[in-house]
Write a protein that holds these residues in place. Structure first.
Motif, PDB file in Angstrom:
ATOM      1  N   ASP A 225     -53.961   6.990 -38.371  1.00  0.00           N
ATOM      2  CA  ASP A 225     -53.979   6.400 -37.032  1.00  0.00           C
ATOM      3  C   ASP A 225     -55.292   6.770 -36.345  1.00  0.00           C
ATOM      4  O   ASP A 225     -55.453   7.893 -35.856  1.00  0.00           O
ATOM      5  CB  ASP A 225     -52.782   6.900 -36.227  1.00  0.00           C
ATOM      6  CG  ASP A 225     -52.693   6.259 -34.846  1.00  0.00           C
ATOM      7  OD1 ASP A 225     -53.544   5.409 -34.526  1.00  0.00           O
ATOM      8  OD2 ASP A 225     -51.761   6.622 -34.096  1.00  0.00           O
ATOM      9  N   ILE A 226     -56.224   5.835 -36.295  1.00  0.00           N
ATOM     10  CA  ILE A 226     -57.531   6.150 -35.705  1.00  0.00           C
ATOM     11  C   ILE A 226     -57.492   6.171 -34.185  1.00  0.00           C
ATOM     12  O   ILE A 226     -58.505   6.443 -33.545  1.00  0.00           O
ATOM     13  CB  ILE A 226     -58.613   5.171 -36.197  1.00  0.00           C
ATOM     14  CG1 ILE A 226     -58.330   3.735 -35.731  1.00  0.00           C
ATOM     15  CG2 ILE A 226     -58.750   5.234 -37.712  1.00  0.00           C
ATOM     16  CD1 ILE A 226     -59.483   2.776 -35.996  1.00  0.00           C
ATOM     17  N   LEU A 256     -58.138  -0.847 -42.979  1.00  0.00           N
ATOM     18  CA  LEU A 256     -58.008  -1.355 -41.605  1.00  0.00           C
ATOM     19  C   LEU A 256     -58.851  -2.607 -41.368  1.00  0.00           C
ATOM     20  O   LEU A 256     -58.408  -3.543 -40.696  1.00  0.00           O
ATOM     21  CB  LEU A 256     -58.383  -0.262 -40.602  1.00  0.00           C
ATOM     22  CG  LEU A 256     -57.425   0.934 -40.529  1.00  0.00           C
ATOM     23  CD1 LEU A 256     -57.920   1.934 -39.486  1.00  0.00           C
ATOM     24  CD2 LEU A 256     -56.007   0.477 -40.202  1.00  0.00           C
ATOM     25  N   VAL A 257     -60.062  -2.635 -41.882  1.00  0.00           N
ATOM     26  CA  VAL A 257     -60.900  -3.824 -41.700  1.00  0.00           C
ATOM     27  C   VAL A 257     -60.312  -5.000 -42.468  1.00  0.00           C
ATOM     28  O   VAL A 257     -60.210  -6.117 -41.964  1.00  0.00           O
ATOM     29  CB  VAL A 257     -62.350  -3.542 -42.135  1.00  0.00           C
ATOM     30  CG1 VAL A 257     -63.178  -4.834 -42.125  1.00  0.00           C
ATOM     31  CG2 VAL A 257     -62.991  -2.501 -41.223  1.00  0.00           C
ATOM     32  N   ASN A 258     -59.869  -4.747 -43.686  1.00  0.00           N
ATOM     33  CA  ASN A 258     -59.268  -5.802 -44.503  1.00  0.00           C
ATOM     34  C   ASN A 258     -58.047  -6.405 -43.819  1.00  0.00           C
ATOM     35  O   ASN A 258     -57.836  -7.622 -43.841  1.00  0.00           O
ATOM     36  CB  ASN A 258     -58.864  -5.243 -45.859  1.00  0.00           C
ATOM     37  CG  ASN A 258     -58.385  -6.311 -46.824  1.00  0.00           C
ATOM     38  OD1 ASN A 258     -59.194  -6.936 -47.508  1.00  0.00           O
ATOM     39  ND2 ASN A 258     -57.086  -6.531 -46.900  1.00  0.00           N
ATOM     40  N   ASP A 259     -57.225  -5.553 -43.198  1.00  0.00           N
ATOM     41  CA  ASP A 259     -55.984  -6.007 -42.594  1.00  0.00           C
ATOM     42  C   ASP A 259     -56.136  -6.460 -41.144  1.00  0.00           C
ATOM     43  O   ASP A 259     -55.153  -6.879 -40.531  1.00  0.00           O
ATOM     44  CB  ASP A 259     -54.939  -4.891 -42.644  1.00  0.00           C
ATOM     45  CG  ASP A 259     -54.515  -4.563 -44.065  1.00  0.00           C
ATOM     46  OD1 ASP A 259     -54.768  -5.382 -44.963  1.00  0.00           O
ATOM     47  OD2 ASP A 259     -53.942  -3.486 -44.277  1.00  0.00           O
ATOM     48  N   GLY A 260     -57.341  -6.354 -40.585  1.00  0.00           N
ATOM     49  CA  GLY A 260     -57.539  -6.728 -39.199  1.00  0.00           C
ATOM     50  C   GLY A 260     -57.066  -5.681 -38.211  1.00  0.00           C
ATOM     51  O   GLY A 260     -56.940  -5.955 -37.020  1.00  0.00           O
ATOM     52  N   GLY A 261     -56.803  -4.458 -38.700  1.00  0.00           N
ATOM     53  CA  GLY A 261     -56.345  -3.400 -37.815  1.00  0.00           C
ATOM     54  C   GLY A 261     -57.454  -2.725 -37.033  1.00  0.00           C
ATOM     55  O   GLY A 261     -57.193  -2.002 -36.072  1.00  0.00           O
ATOM     56  N   ALA A 262     -58.698  -2.941 -37.453  1.00  0.00           N
ATOM     57  CA  ALA A 262     -59.855  -2.377 -36.756  1.00  0.00           C
ATOM     58  C   ALA A 262     -61.084  -3.174 -37.157  1.00  0.00           C
ATOM     59  O   ALA A 262     -61.144  -3.754 -38.247  1.00  0.00           O
ATOM     60  CB  ALA A 262     -60.046  -0.904 -37.100  1.00  0.00           C
ATOM     61  N   SER A 267     -64.147   1.257 -37.002  1.00  0.00           N
ATOM     62  CA  SER A 267     -63.953   2.143 -38.145  1.00  0.00           C
ATOM     63  C   SER A 267     -65.082   3.157 -38.251  1.00  0.00           C
ATOM     64  O   SER A 267     -64.851   4.352 -38.505  1.00  0.00           O
ATOM     65  CB  SER A 267     -63.864   1.325 -39.440  1.00  0.00           C
ATOM     66  OG  SER A 267     -62.684   0.564 -39.477  1.00  0.00           O
ATOM     67  N   ILE A 268     -66.301   2.704 -38.056  1.00  0.00           N
ATOM     68  CA  ILE A 268     -67.448   3.610 -38.146  1.00  0.00           C
ATOM     69  C   ILE A 268     -67.428   4.624 -37.002  1.00  0.00           C
ATOM     70  O   ILE A 268     -67.742   5.800 -37.190  1.00  0.00           O
ATOM     71  CB  ILE A 268     -68.752   2.796 -38.163  1.00  0.00           C
ATOM     72  CG1 ILE A 268     -68.863   2.005 -39.470  1.00  0.00           C
ATOM     73  CG2 ILE A 268     -69.971   3.707 -37.987  1.00  0.00           C
ATOM     74  CD1 ILE A 268     -70.035   1.061 -39.541  1.00  0.00           C
ATOM     75  N   SER A 269     -67.039   4.175 -35.817  1.00  0.00           N
ATOM     76  CA  SER A 269     -66.926   5.092 -34.683  1.00  0.00           C
ATOM     77  C   SER A 269     -65.855   6.145 -34.952  1.00  0.00           C
ATOM     78  O   SER A 269     -66.045   7.334 -34.665  1.00  0.00           O
ATOM     79  CB  SER A 269     -66.583   4.315 -33.412  1.00  0.00           C
ATOM     80  OG  SER A 269     -66.375   5.187 -32.315  1.00  0.00           O
ATOM     81  N   ALA A 270     -64.722   5.716 -35.527  1.00  0.00           N
ATOM     82  CA  ALA A 270     -63.652   6.653 -35.863  1.00  0.00           C
ATOM     83  C   ALA A 270     -64.112   7.647 -36.921  1.00  0.00           C
ATOM     84  O   ALA A 270     -63.764   8.832 -36.878  1.00  0.00           O
ATOM     85  CB  ALA A 270     -62.420   5.889 -36.349  1.00  0.00           C
TER      86      ALA A 270
END
Length: 431
Positions: A225-226, A256-262, A267-270
């Motif tokens: 969970d980011i 997350l990127v693949n699934d559209g979750g982020a 993602s890079i910020s997380a």
């Protein structure tokens, strides 16, 4: 095989589904079935001035929409035609001709002689055989780009072994107790050097830490969970009792990127936030973003910013790859990813790959015990000299998941050798 990116302009084709977990768990083992209604074509013809003669190459083709969001993967025959040949043969083409253009966020040129829904983005031009792919994947050293990269290799006690993914959830959705986790590790510890976890719920870090210390494993931990990174890092530090030597890697998110979750930027910020907090907590090892190979091919910066490249590669979701081709699919995909990285010597770890032993067929990708054995043997053979860069999916059947047609009714049945967790056998959840 290499991997070619094709884009589609119809968002209506984005009809993808993923296996849904029980809602109380933060972590999902998401599998993209990539079942958009795209008909397989006999051949794709590409004009490329780098070729002097017409060349046919079997390649993994990644379909994306006009925003470069991944839709589907499959294996196609790609015919590379020199520009000079294409000029004279254009009047009587036998297959559609695709102009090469750089992959970008803008819509790419329309494929000639195809419905307007097909557009082309640039395929890579690296061409090697399957055996060369294996050599390439094995021969690159750990990147020295960041200070933590040198810590990427597992300890000598586990470096010769493959890793395996593990979930702390019982088939009824409840969290496994410390004794149940210990019983699981007793069955798998000797065969795998690194045990991959995905989150910090269910007290899984603490229970897995106790088992790993007992049986001599390393842990690949995860902040799933980011949106709760600070709490996740704190829970992680407490769970391992600040004994960071046992931690091989910490991941940030999963697909997350693949699934559209982020987004990529999120993602890079997380990743940056997680790394900073972990450094303050005393952990100096690698921190990585984990996503699918489709997402990473479209956004190699996910790997560029990570301490090494962490990628999930599932050949089962390519309907044109049978079990005996699983190893070649994985290594050729990794070779293609390497060609897109800013540092081509960077370490790449396959953080999920495997084959289901039960479910419905996906073209040539057929589930079954024999098929799983064949696929796993193919994958392990491809990584025989590079075992520490491979994490298999998954240690036990995940009966807590929901079987769905979108993932070929196979989501629960990826356990190595069809193995069930002892607690699920005791609870009568064995199919």
């Amino acid at each position: 095989m290499r991997s070619t990116l094709l884009s589609l302009s119809l968002l209506s084709l984005l009809g993808l589904s993923a296996g849904q977990p029980r809602h109380q768990h933060q972590h999902l083992h998401r599998h993209r079935a990539n079942r958009a209604p795209i008909a397989k074509r006999e051949k794709i013809t590409v004009t490329d001035s780098k070729y002097s003669t017409t060349t046919e190459v079997p390649e993994v083709v990644v379909y994306v929409d006009q925003n470069n969001n991944p839709i589907r993967t499959t294996t196609e025959t790609v015919v590379y035609v020199p520009a000079s040949v294409e000029m004279y043969e254009a009047s009587t083409p036998t297959t559609p001709t695709t102009e090469i253009s750089p992959l970008s966020t803008k819509a790419a040129p329309v494929v000639e002689s195809e419905p307007s829904s097909y557009q082309a983005a640039s395929p890579t031009t690296q061409q090697t055989s399957s055996s060369q792919h294996v050599s390439s994947a094995d021969s690159y050293p750990t990147s020295s780009k960041s200070a933590s990269s040198s810590a990427a290799s597992p300890s000598s006690s586990s470096g010769a072994l493959h890793g395996v993914a593990y979930s702390p959830y019982k088939g009824n959705g409840e969290c496994k107790t410390a004794d149940e986790v210990d019983a699981d590790f007793a069955l798998i510890a000797k065969d795998y050097g690194v045990i991959r976890l995905y989150g910090v719920d269910c007290d899984q870090v603490a229970t897995a830490y106790a088992a790993a210390k007992k049986y001599g494993n390393k842990l690949f931990l995860g902040i799933f969970d980011i949106n709760s990174i600070e709490d996740g890092v704190s829970t992680m530090a407490t769970g391992v009792q600040n004994d960071w030597d046992i931690v091989d890697t910490v991941s940030v998110g999963n697909e997350l990127v693949n699934d559209g979750g982020a987004t990529v930027d999120q993602s890079i910020s997380a990743l940056s936030q997680t790394r900073s907090l972990l450094r303050s907590a005393g952990y100096e090892g690698p921190v990585v973003i984990v996503d699918t190979f489709v997402a990473i091919l479209a956004h190699p910066e996910l790997c560029d910013e990570s301490d090494y490249c962490a990628v999930n590669v599932h050949p089962f979701f390519d309907p044109n790859t049978g079990p005996d081709g699983a190893g070649s699919f994985v290594t050729s995909t990794i070779s293609n990813i390497r060609s897109k990285l800013s540092d081509s010597s960077k370490r790449i770890v396959v953080t999920e790959t495997g084959w289901p032993w039960q479910g419905e067929a996906n073209g040539e990708a057929v589930p079954g015990m024999d098929q799983q054995s064949t696929a796993l043997s193919s994958i392990k053979k491809a990584y025989a000299s590079n075992a520490s860069n491979l994490i298999l999916f998954t240690a036990f059947n995940d009966m807590w998941k929901k079987a769905e047609a979108a993932t070929f009714m196979a989501e629960q049945y990826w356990g190595m050798g069809g193995q069930y967790s002892p607690c699920d056998e005791e609870d009568g959840l064995v199919a």
